[in-house]
Design a protein around this motif. Structure first.
Motif, PDB file in Angstrom:
ATOM      1  N   GLY A 121      31.054  56.781  42.167  1.00 47.03           N
ATOM      2  CA  GLY A 121      30.149  57.914  41.999  1.00 47.03           C
ATOM      3  C   GLY A 121      30.688  59.182  42.642  1.00 47.03           C
ATOM      4  O   GLY A 121      30.598  60.275  42.069  1.00 47.03           O
ATOM      5  N   LEU A 126      24.935  59.129  47.433  1.00 46.67           N
ATOM      6  CA  LEU A 126      26.123  58.283  47.247  1.00 46.67           C
ATOM      7  C   LEU A 126      26.772  57.954  48.587  1.00 46.67           C
ATOM      8  O   LEU A 126      27.191  56.816  48.817  1.00 46.67           O
ATOM      9  CB  LEU A 126      27.127  58.970  46.324  1.00 46.67           C
ATOM     10  CG  LEU A 126      26.699  59.099  44.862  1.00 46.67           C
ATOM     11  CD1 LEU A 126      27.638  60.024  44.108  1.00 46.67           C
ATOM     12  CD2 LEU A 126      26.631  57.733  44.196  1.00 46.67           C
ATOM     13  N   SER A 130      39.121  56.489  44.304  1.00 46.76           N
ATOM     14  CA  SER A 130      38.229  57.624  44.466  1.00 46.76           C
ATOM     15  C   SER A 130      38.962  58.825  45.053  1.00 46.76           C
ATOM     16  O   SER A 130      38.843  59.948  44.560  1.00 46.76           O
ATOM     17  CB  SER A 130      37.046  57.230  45.356  1.00 46.76           C
ATOM     18  OG  SER A 130      36.147  58.291  45.492  1.00 46.76           O
ATOM     19  N   ILE A 132      26.676  60.474  36.154  1.00 44.58           N
ATOM     20  CA  ILE A 132      26.772  61.357  37.322  1.00 44.58           C
ATOM     21  C   ILE A 132      27.691  62.527  37.011  1.00 44.58           C
ATOM     22  O   ILE A 132      27.356  63.685  37.296  1.00 44.58           O
ATOM     23  CB  ILE A 132      27.269  60.574  38.565  1.00 44.58           C
ATOM     24  CG1 ILE A 132      26.194  59.615  39.049  1.00 44.58           C
ATOM     25  CG2 ILE A 132      27.685  61.532  39.677  1.00 44.58           C
ATOM     26  CD1 ILE A 132      26.675  58.616  40.098  1.00 44.58           C
ATOM     27  N   GLU A 133      28.837  62.244  36.424  1.00 37.37           N
ATOM     28  CA  GLU A 133      29.798  63.297  36.088  1.00 37.37           C
ATOM     29  C   GLU A 133      29.173  64.341  35.161  1.00 37.37           C
ATOM     30  O   GLU A 133      29.309  65.550  35.376  1.00 37.37           O
ATOM     31  CB  GLU A 133      31.024  62.678  35.428  1.00 37.37           C
ATOM     32  CG  GLU A 133      32.094  63.688  35.063  1.00 37.37           C
ATOM     33  CD  GLU A 133      33.254  63.057  34.321  1.00 37.37           C
ATOM     34  OE1 GLU A 133      33.917  63.793  33.574  1.00 37.37           O
ATOM     35  OE2 GLU A 133      33.497  61.849  34.486  1.00 37.37           O
ATOM     36  N   ARG A 155      28.887  50.233  36.761  1.00 33.65           N
ATOM     37  CA  ARG A 155      29.351  51.307  37.651  1.00 33.65           C
ATOM     38  C   ARG A 155      29.990  52.436  36.859  1.00 33.65           C
ATOM     39  O   ARG A 155      29.762  53.610  37.121  1.00 33.65           O
ATOM     40  CB  ARG A 155      30.336  50.755  38.685  1.00 33.65           C
ATOM     41  CG  ARG A 155      29.690  49.947  39.784  1.00 33.65           C
ATOM     42  CD  ARG A 155      30.661  49.656  40.903  1.00 33.65           C
ATOM     43  NE  ARG A 155      31.706  48.722  40.550  1.00 33.65           N
ATOM     44  CZ  ARG A 155      31.632  47.416  40.715  1.00 33.65           C
ATOM     45  NH1 ARG A 155      30.546  46.877  41.245  1.00 33.65           N
ATOM     46  NH2 ARG A 155      32.633  46.629  40.368  1.00 33.65           N
ATOM     47  N   GLY A 208      30.286  51.110  43.970  1.00 32.51           N
ATOM     48  CA  GLY A 208      29.570  52.049  43.101  1.00 32.51           C
ATOM     49  C   GLY A 208      29.497  53.439  43.703  1.00 32.51           C
ATOM     50  O   GLY A 208      29.666  54.438  43.001  1.00 32.51           O
ATOM     51  N   GLY A 209      29.267  53.509  45.014  1.00 32.72           N
ATOM     52  CA  GLY A 209      29.231  54.806  45.690  1.00 32.72           C
ATOM     53  C   GLY A 209      30.561  55.525  45.609  1.00 32.72           C
ATOM     54  O   GLY A 209      30.619  56.737  45.393  1.00 32.72           O
ATOM     55  N   ALA A 242      27.334  54.471  35.009  1.00 35.33           N
ATOM     56  CA  ALA A 242      26.604  55.310  35.969  1.00 35.33           C
ATOM     57  C   ALA A 242      27.468  56.493  36.391  1.00 35.33           C
ATOM     58  O   ALA A 242      26.978  57.621  36.516  1.00 35.33           O
ATOM     59  CB  ALA A 242      26.196  54.490  37.189  1.00 35.33           C
ATOM     60  N   ALA A 243      28.767  56.248  36.579  1.00 29.28           N
ATOM     61  CA  ALA A 243      29.679  57.322  36.968  1.00 29.28           C
ATOM     62  C   ALA A 243      29.764  58.389  35.882  1.00 29.28           C
ATOM     63  O   ALA A 243      29.799  59.588  36.184  1.00 29.28           O
ATOM     64  CB  ALA A 243      31.065  56.756  37.270  1.00 29.28           C
ATOM     65  N   ALA A 303      33.293  60.547  40.511  1.00 32.01           N
ATOM     66  CA  ALA A 303      32.669  61.188  39.351  1.00 32.01           C
ATOM     67  C   ALA A 303      32.130  62.574  39.704  1.00 32.01           C
ATOM     68  O   ALA A 303      32.220  63.504  38.901  1.00 32.01           O
ATOM     69  CB  ALA A 303      31.551  60.308  38.798  1.00 32.01           C
ATOM     70  N   VAL A 345      22.946  64.557  45.436  1.00 29.98           N
ATOM     71  CA  VAL A 345      23.664  63.446  44.801  1.00 29.98           C
ATOM     72  C   VAL A 345      24.761  62.934  45.739  1.00 29.98           C
ATOM     73  O   VAL A 345      24.906  61.730  45.946  1.00 29.98           O
ATOM     74  CB  VAL A 345      24.256  63.880  43.433  1.00 29.98           C
ATOM     75  CG1 VAL A 345      25.188  62.809  42.880  1.00 29.98           C
ATOM     76  CG2 VAL A 345      23.144  64.176  42.444  1.00 29.98           C
TER      77      VAL A 345
END
Length: 148
Positions: free
Chosen positions: A60, A41, A101, A13-14, A6, A56-57, A9-10, A63, A37
């Protein structure tokens, strides 16, 4: 192991969002890609039946907000709802990730979150009453940031 996946992946994405955000609002492809994106997410991950996908979402979305930096406030209408929705998640780790988040979103958007203060306050009230100590601690950190 899942956390590392995760996190990686973040970071991707960032980086991707930062690249699109740097192009500015005059670039015809930047806004639709950023919204795409956020949409994936929000809809495919944060509302998934799988708790790992929801976590994960949420990472994300955080991110994305970090990648957007100074223009994150333009996307708050799309970034906040899935995070706030996850405050009610039956899984305590998902609620914790929602807290984390939102912390990252607030850190980037700063005073622009005042428009959403009532929803954030309601969410914080739920989190302070949570049975999980980690969620309560996350809510406490978030609360201090919001107060600043």
């Amino acid at each position: 192991r899942s956390y590392d996946k995760r996190k990686n992946a973040a970071l991707e994405i960032e980086t991707m969002i930062r690249t699109y955000a740097a192009r500015g609002i005059n670039d015809a492809t930047a806004y639709p890609m950023i919204m795409s994106v956020i949409g994936v997410l929000s809809k495919d991950f944060c509302t998934s039946m799988n708790a790992n996908y929801r976590k994960g979402g949420l990472i994300g979305i955080a991110a994305v907000s970090i990648g957007l930096m100074s223009i994150a406030s333009n996307y708050l209408d799309h970034l906040l709802p899935p995070v706030l929705l996850c405050f009610d998640d039956p899984e305590s780790r998902v609620r914790y990730y929602a807290c984390e988040s939102l912390y990252n979103i607030v850190k980037v958007a700063r005073t622009h979150i005042l428009k959403y203060f009532n929803q954030i306050f309601d969410g914080l009230c739920k989190l302070f009453a949570d049975v999980d100590l980690n969620v309560k601690n996350g809510a406490n950190l978030l609360d201090r940031l919001v107060k600043d």
